[in-house]
Design a protein around this motif. Sequence first.
Motif, short mmCIF file in Angstrom:
data_model
loop_
_atom_site.label_atom_id
_atom_site.label_comp_id
_atom_site.label_asym_id
_atom_site.label_seq_id
_atom_site.Cartn_x
_atom_site.Cartn_y
_atom_site.Cartn_z
N VAL A 66 139.68 11.99 -42.67
CA VAL A 66 138.36 12.79 -43.13
C VAL A 66 138.33 14.09 -43.90
N ASN A 67 139.20 14.98 -43.32
CA ASN A 67 139.43 16.06 -43.81
C ASN A 67 140.88 16.86 -43.22
N GLY A 68 141.24 18.08 -43.59
CA GLY A 68 142.21 18.56 -43.11
C GLY A 68 142.05 19.27 -41.84
N HIS A 69 140.80 19.60 -41.57
CA HIS A 69 140.45 20.28 -40.27
C HIS A 69 140.47 19.35 -39.14
N GLN A 70 139.88 18.05 -39.19
CA GLN A 70 139.80 16.81 -38.35
C GLN A 70 141.44 16.43 -38.27
N VAL A 93 139.76 29.85 -41.37
CA VAL A 93 139.35 29.98 -40.25
C VAL A 93 139.55 28.60 -39.44
N SER A 94 139.76 27.45 -40.19
CA SER A 94 140.08 26.21 -39.73
C SER A 94 141.10 26.05 -38.59
N THR A 95 142.49 26.91 -38.91
CA THR A 95 143.43 26.84 -38.12
C THR A 95 142.97 27.28 -36.78
N THR A 96 142.38 28.46 -36.48
CA THR A 96 142.01 29.11 -35.33
C THR A 96 141.11 28.31 -34.72
N PRO A 136 152.12 27.78 -37.12
CA PRO A 136 152.45 28.39 -38.04
C PRO A 136 151.62 28.12 -39.33
N VAL A 137 151.31 28.89 -40.49
CA VAL A 137 150.74 28.51 -41.54
C VAL A 137 151.55 28.91 -42.94
N HIS A 138 151.60 27.70 -43.60
CA HIS A 138 152.61 27.85 -45.02
C HIS A 138 151.37 28.73 -45.73
N TYR A 162 152.55 22.54 -38.20
CA TYR A 162 152.40 23.51 -39.38
C TYR A 162 151.13 23.16 -39.86
N ASP A 163 150.17 24.30 -40.07
CA ASP A 163 149.27 24.24 -41.19
C ASP A 163 149.63 24.21 -42.54
N ALA A 164 149.90 22.88 -43.14
CA ALA A 164 150.44 22.76 -44.39
C ALA A 164 149.53 22.54 -45.54
N ALA A 165 148.05 23.21 -45.18
CA ALA A 165 147.12 22.94 -46.13
C ALA A 165 147.32 23.41 -47.53
N HIS A 166 148.17 24.58 -47.71
CA HIS A 166 148.54 25.29 -48.77
C HIS A 166 149.72 24.54 -49.61
N ALA A 167 150.53 23.65 -48.83
CA ALA A 167 151.91 23.49 -49.24
C ALA A 167 152.10 22.07 -49.62
N LEU A 186 147.94 18.47 -43.87
CA LEU A 186 147.68 18.71 -44.98
C LEU A 186 146.06 18.67 -45.40
N SER A 187 145.51 19.35 -46.33
CA SER A 187 144.31 19.22 -46.62
C SER A 187 144.18 18.88 -48.27
N PHE A 188 143.18 17.78 -48.29
CA PHE A 188 143.10 17.10 -49.50
C PHE A 188 141.72 17.45 -49.82
N HIS A 189 140.93 18.84 -49.66
CA HIS A 189 139.78 19.28 -49.95
C HIS A 189 139.68 19.42 -51.65
N ALA A 190 138.62 19.08 -52.34
CA ALA A 190 138.47 19.32 -53.52
C ALA A 190 138.87 20.78 -54.21
C1 LIG Z 1 141.62 24.32 -46.47
C2 LIG Z 1 142.20 24.66 -45.47
C3 LIG Z 1 142.16 24.12 -44.10
C4 LIG Z 1 141.02 22.93 -43.84
O1 LIG Z 1 141.30 21.91 -44.44
P1 LIG Z 1 139.84 21.01 -45.03
O2 LIG Z 1 140.18 19.76 -45.51
O3 LIG Z 1 138.75 21.86 -45.98
O4 LIG Z 1 138.97 20.69 -43.49
C5 LIG Z 1 142.77 24.27 -43.03
N1 LIG Z 1 143.78 25.73 -43.10
C6 LIG Z 1 144.03 26.26 -44.29
C7 LIG Z 1 144.92 27.13 -44.21
C8 LIG Z 1 143.21 25.68 -45.44
O5 LIG Z 1 143.20 26.52 -46.70
#
Ligand SMILES: *Cc1c(COP(=O)(O)O)cnc(C)c1O
Length: 377
Positions: A66-70, A93-96, A136-138, A162-167, A186-190
Amino acid sequence: MIEKTVDYLDERILVTRSSMPPFEEYMEEIRPLWETRWLTNSGAKHRELEAALCAYLGVSHTALCVNGHQALECILETFDLKGEVITTPFTFVSTTNAIVRKGLTPVFCDINERDFTIDVDKLEALVTEKTCAIMPVHVYGNLCDDAAIRRIADKYGLKVIYDAAHAFGVKKNGVGAASLGDASMLSFHATKVFHTVEGGAAVFHTQEDYETCNRCKSFGMIGPEELAFAGGNAKMNEFCAAMGLCNLRHIDESIASRRAAAMRYRERLEGVVGIQLSVEQEGVESNYAYFPIVVHPEQCGHTRDEVLQALDAQNIGARRYFFPLTSSVESFGGAYPAENTPIADKISQRVLCLPLYEGLSVETADRICDIIISLVR
Ligand SMILES: *Cc1c(COP(=O)(O)O)cnc(C)c1O
């Protein structure tokens, strides 16, 4: 009546703007949903997008969420982790929060000054007998030193998540970033490079982890009346998956458009005294997700916040990503002083992300550079 403070520009330039597929394309994509009335719970669009993403990212198992955080919380649940997780405070903040919300203890490692990812030279000293994973976070799409992280993880039997939300779509020597580690989120936020309005994914290497994650995102159910454990609900619906299918068709043009603006920023700002740019990593094909600059006041005579204000006065909305550090939130009660992660602290006081999105014109990038250069020179 709201007074317009700036009349010479009709629109404020924000740090990001969502990519949109052609309206008709999306309408066509969702038309079958009116026929099948199958709107969520692993429908046709969901299955199609999982397969398309595996192909695009070069990975074997992608569990849409449903989102990257979940997705991040589902990964922690899938591996059933207990104890300490080594991560960095220079992130969203989502990572922590995911670590804390799953009953785990974050241990904050500093970042390096070149690309702002976890400092692998400071990592091993933080391992204790309670450590279960490294997260770690990319950050900004800059890839972490995976080989060094893997060596430490293997030595102590730790998971690498990996928090690859940016990658999204980033590759190193042809290998997709999302295939690194035991799992990637991965995050697919808007607001991200590729989006499904809200959405995200947990990427795994094994069918077993993928199936466990599928249970985590669907109440822990293994059959219509059978429960394996008390799971939550983190499923992606068909309308979001349909948006993803449309956006994925245009992703290469979208990244090319970001690239043009990012290249212009680099060309204009490279060598400006007091303005540090993120390094271009060797062998890495970037997705141009963000354009951070680091403002060094002892060199250019201006602080990050002065640059932010100068841009704001011209109706440009840059953002302080990432400030403050996630380790400094009130709820930790000062348990993690910023002095423990001095580079993260320094960068977070000095960094500013400039607007970057599909369709940001070279003229606008130039205007933004003009404002920065005329301030600091
Ligand atoms: C956007 C983001 C998230 C969370 O993703 P959501 O899809 O908004 O829940 C987590 N970590 C990082 C680094 C992000 O930029």
